[in-house]
Design a protein around this motif. Structure first.
Motif, PDB file in Angstrom:
ATOM      1  N   LYS A 129       4.453  20.799   4.038  1.00  0.00           N
ATOM      2  CA  LYS A 129       3.653  19.780   4.714  1.00  0.00           C
ATOM      3  C   LYS A 129       3.533  20.105   6.206  1.00  0.00           C
ATOM      4  O   LYS A 129       2.452  19.965   6.801  1.00  0.00           O
ATOM      5  CB  LYS A 129       4.302  18.405   4.529  1.00  0.00           C
ATOM      6  N   GLU A 130       4.619  20.565   6.804  1.00  0.00           N
ATOM      7  CA  GLU A 130       4.614  20.895   8.228  1.00  0.00           C
ATOM      8  C   GLU A 130       3.704  22.092   8.519  1.00  0.00           C
ATOM      9  O   GLU A 130       2.966  22.101   9.512  1.00  0.00           O
ATOM     10  CB  GLU A 130       6.039  21.205   8.713  1.00  0.00           C
ATOM     11  N   GLU A 131       3.745  23.106   7.659  1.00  0.00           N
ATOM     12  CA  GLU A 131       2.902  24.286   7.844  1.00  0.00           C
ATOM     13  C   GLU A 131       1.423  23.935   7.704  1.00  0.00           C
ATOM     14  O   GLU A 131       0.575  24.434   8.452  1.00  0.00           O
ATOM     15  CB  GLU A 131       3.289  25.370   6.830  1.00  0.00           C
ATOM     16  N   GLU A 133       0.061  20.952   8.236  1.00  0.00           N
ATOM     17  CA  GLU A 133      -0.331  20.146   9.402  1.00  0.00           C
ATOM     18  C   GLU A 133      -0.536  21.032  10.622  1.00  0.00           C
ATOM     19  O   GLU A 133      -1.455  20.802  11.416  1.00  0.00           O
ATOM     20  CB  GLU A 133       0.746  19.087   9.674  1.00  0.00           C
ATOM     21  N   ASP A 134       0.300  22.061  10.776  1.00  0.00           N
ATOM     22  CA  ASP A 134       0.148  22.989  11.894  1.00  0.00           C
ATOM     23  C   ASP A 134      -1.151  23.784  11.765  1.00  0.00           C
ATOM     24  O   ASP A 134      -1.864  24.015  12.759  1.00  0.00           O
ATOM     25  CB  ASP A 134       1.343  23.951  11.933  1.00  0.00           C
ATOM     26  N   LEU A 135      -1.512  24.164  10.549  1.00  0.00           N
ATOM     27  CA  LEU A 135      -2.743  24.898  10.297  1.00  0.00           C
ATOM     28  C   LEU A 135      -3.957  24.021  10.625  1.00  0.00           C
ATOM     29  O   LEU A 135      -4.927  24.496  11.231  1.00  0.00           O
ATOM     30  CB  LEU A 135      -2.784  25.338   8.828  1.00  0.00           C
ATOM     31  N   ARG A 137      -3.988  21.519  12.715  1.00  0.00           N
ATOM     32  CA  ARG A 137      -4.028  21.357  14.181  1.00  0.00           C
ATOM     33  C   ARG A 137      -4.729  22.546  14.836  1.00  0.00           C
ATOM     34  O   ARG A 137      -5.537  22.380  15.761  1.00  0.00           O
ATOM     35  CB  ARG A 137      -2.604  21.201  14.743  1.00  0.00           C
ATOM     36  N   LYS A 138      -4.412  23.743  14.382  1.00  0.00           N
ATOM     37  CA  LYS A 138      -5.064  24.941  14.913  1.00  0.00           C
ATOM     38  C   LYS A 138      -6.568  24.904  14.653  1.00  0.00           C
ATOM     39  O   LYS A 138      -7.382  25.282  15.507  1.00  0.00           O
ATOM     40  CB  LYS A 138      -4.470  26.199  14.272  1.00  0.00           C
ATOM     41  N   LYS A 141      -8.215  22.345  16.993  1.00  0.00           N
ATOM     42  CA  LYS A 141      -8.221  22.832  18.370  1.00  0.00           C
ATOM     43  C   LYS A 141      -9.298  23.902  18.564  1.00  0.00           C
ATOM     44  O   LYS A 141     -10.036  23.901  19.559  1.00  0.00           O
ATOM     45  CB  LYS A 141      -6.843  23.399  18.727  1.00  0.00           C
ATOM     46  N   GLU A 373      -4.758  32.923   9.590  1.00  0.00           N
ATOM     47  CA  GLU A 373      -5.473  31.643   9.627  1.00  0.00           C
ATOM     48  C   GLU A 373      -6.834  31.766   8.940  1.00  0.00           C
ATOM     49  O   GLU A 373      -7.252  30.865   8.207  1.00  0.00           O
ATOM     50  CB  GLU A 373      -5.675  31.186  11.071  1.00  0.00           C
TER      51      GLU A 373
END
Length: 492
Positions: A129-131, A133-135, A137-138, A141, A373
């Motif tokens: 889940k954290e990975e 969410e980080d993806l 966010r990228k 951005k 990514e």
């Protein structure tokens, strides 16, 4: 023979001599092969040799025939007599054929550094889940500042009005015609429909888009068409365009290896080219852009620079050349003439994009992204259409099966997207609407990289909707014309 039992279960095919043995189906057509093809639920339609019950492909069924048939080593989909194998290999349609002059290995492939190509692509479902969410966010951005809603440029063209109003055309044909009409309408708005052009249709399939462009240019002079398609295509429209005064030529080659500078018509004549495509799938769009903008335009400019000192000896001669008239086209060749007059491509299947071919790699790197990514984003693009399928009519689903050529079936991406959409287990983390929004952002980001690529090479490039999403879920059109082109600009 009437009582001969069918082959064992699981064989896939059997021979049936009587209608009753075929489960109520009629007997073989007289003079045709008596082999019942279980997969097709009918008898083979091949013509056997005189005095034989079976064709050459199914001749091994003849009890009196002691010749053995084996799968062809070049293509196991068909068989050949073992004692005629060497003779067959010399004429088999699957044999490697001589490469044409315009075949240059990997000329449009892009990335050749293997170190930047990922060996293994992990599924999205493997992310925590954290990975994830980080993806995301990228993604947000990098896409900050991009307009998520594109301009609606749904247009039409007079050349297709009769076909659009023909009640004989069904829902599937009508959907294709609306898209083709809008593509031609956008080409007309950009002043790309005119004399003295060579139109190159990438991923041509049956060649319908070129067909309608030709209809729209009935009175134009010195217009030629090149249809690029790597596969052998059935039901082509080429036969309708066999005229003596222009070329309607098919180039059977992968776009990855196509060198336009070595195509005979482009070697002989100084004609601006217009690159077009209807639902050019995934990486094929990137290959086509590089083929036009780098391989063709750049090499053309370099060739002209090398020849210019020998050709021009004075300013007076320069002026005379720049204002000279092309004998074939009757158009003035100005000093700001560009080898690529324009590009109009309906985009499709972003989940089939590849980092090694992608033309927007430089843009991705500038916004802090890379191949890892990109590989996640290109798979997440399928989310943009996953949730929308429930709102599409049954006709849209049937369309993918009703067309003979995949390149003419703009919904073919949906079939493949089902795997992308259902392969992960993120339904508990994201709602359907959130997935759709993220999928759209991924598509927009990838497409924006293509726009940046074209802008950096001197093109005015844009993305727009060219048809409604109820007609096609892949409804974005990429257009580009040279920034300082001799193509006249529309007047107010």
């Amino acid at each position: 023979m009437a009582g001969e039992p069918p082959a064992a279960a699981g064989s896939g095919e059997r021979w049936v001599a009587e209608p009753a043995a075929a489960g109520g189906l009629r007997a073989p057509v007289p003079g045709r092969c008596g082999y019942f093809v279980e997969r097709k639920k009918r008898f083979c339609k091949m013509i056997p040799a005189q005095g034989r019950r079976f064709c050459g492909e199914h001749g091994h069924q003849e009890e009196e025939n002691d010749r053995k048939r084996i799968p062809c080593p070049l293509d196991p989909k068909h068989t050949v007599y073992e004692d005629q194998l060497q003779k067959h290999l010399k004429k088999c349609n699957s044999r490697e054929k001589p490469k044409p002059a315009y075949f240059v290995q990997d000329i449009n492939a892009g990335l050749k550094d293997a170190t930047e190509i990922l060996d293994e692509q992990l599924p999205i479902s493997s992310l925590s889940k954290e990975e994830l969410e980080d993806l995301i966010r990228k993604l947000k951005k990098a896409s900050n500042g991009l307009k998520p809603i594109l301009k609606d440029q749904t247009l039409s063209h007079q050349a297709l009005q009769e076909a659009l109003n023909d009640p004989k055309n069904g829902e599937s044909a009508f959907k294709h015609l609306k898209q083709q009409a809008s593509i031609l309408g956008n080409m007309e708005k950009l002043h790309l429909l005119g004399s003295g052009r060579c139109f190159i249709e990438f991923g041509a399939g049956r060649g319908k888009l070129s067909h309608w462009v030709d209809i729209a240019l009935q009175d134009a002079e010195n217009v030629h068409f090149l249809l690029v398609e790597r596969a052998s295509t059935r039901f082509k429209v080429d036969g309708k365009h066999r005229k003596r005064d222009y070329i309607f030529e098919r180039l059977q080659v992968d776009i990855q290896h196509l060198c336009l500078n070595k195509v005979p018509i482009l070697e002989r004549e100084k004609l601006p080219v217009v690159g077009i495509g209807k639902h050019l799938c995934g990486a094929a769009t990137d290959l086509a852009l590089r083929c036009l903008v780098e391989s063709y335009a750049t090499q053309y400019d370099e060739r002209n620079e090398e020849s210019s000192p020998k050709r021009f000896k004075s300013d007076k001669t320069d002026t005379a050349f720049n204002n000279s008239t092309d004998e074939r086209s009757g158009k003035n060749v100005s000093e700001n003439w560009k080898p690529v007059a324009g590009i109009v491509i309906a985009l499709c299947c972003h989940h089939r994009c590849q980092w090694k071919h992608y033309v927007g790699r430089e843009f991705f790197i500038t916004v802090g992204l890379g191949p890892v990514e990109f590989n996640y984003f290109q798979r997440m693009t399928s989310w943009a259409t996953c949730g929308m399928r429930e709102t599409i009519t049954e006709a849209s689903t049937i369309d993918a099966k009703s067309e003979d050529q995949s390149s003419d079936t703009e919904e073919h991406d949906q079939v493949n997207n089902k795997i992308e959409c259902g392969s992960d287990s993120l339904q508990g983390l994201l709602t359907v609407e959130e997935r759709k929004q993220i999928g759209r952002l991924c598509k927009l980001l990838i497409d924006h990289g293509r726009i940046k690529y074209l802008q950096q090479r001197g093109y005015n490039a844009a993305l727009q909707y060219y048809t409604d999403s109820t007609v096609s879920l892949e409804n974005v059109l990429l257009t580009a014309v040279p920034s300082q082109s001799s193509v006249p600009q529309p007047t107010a």
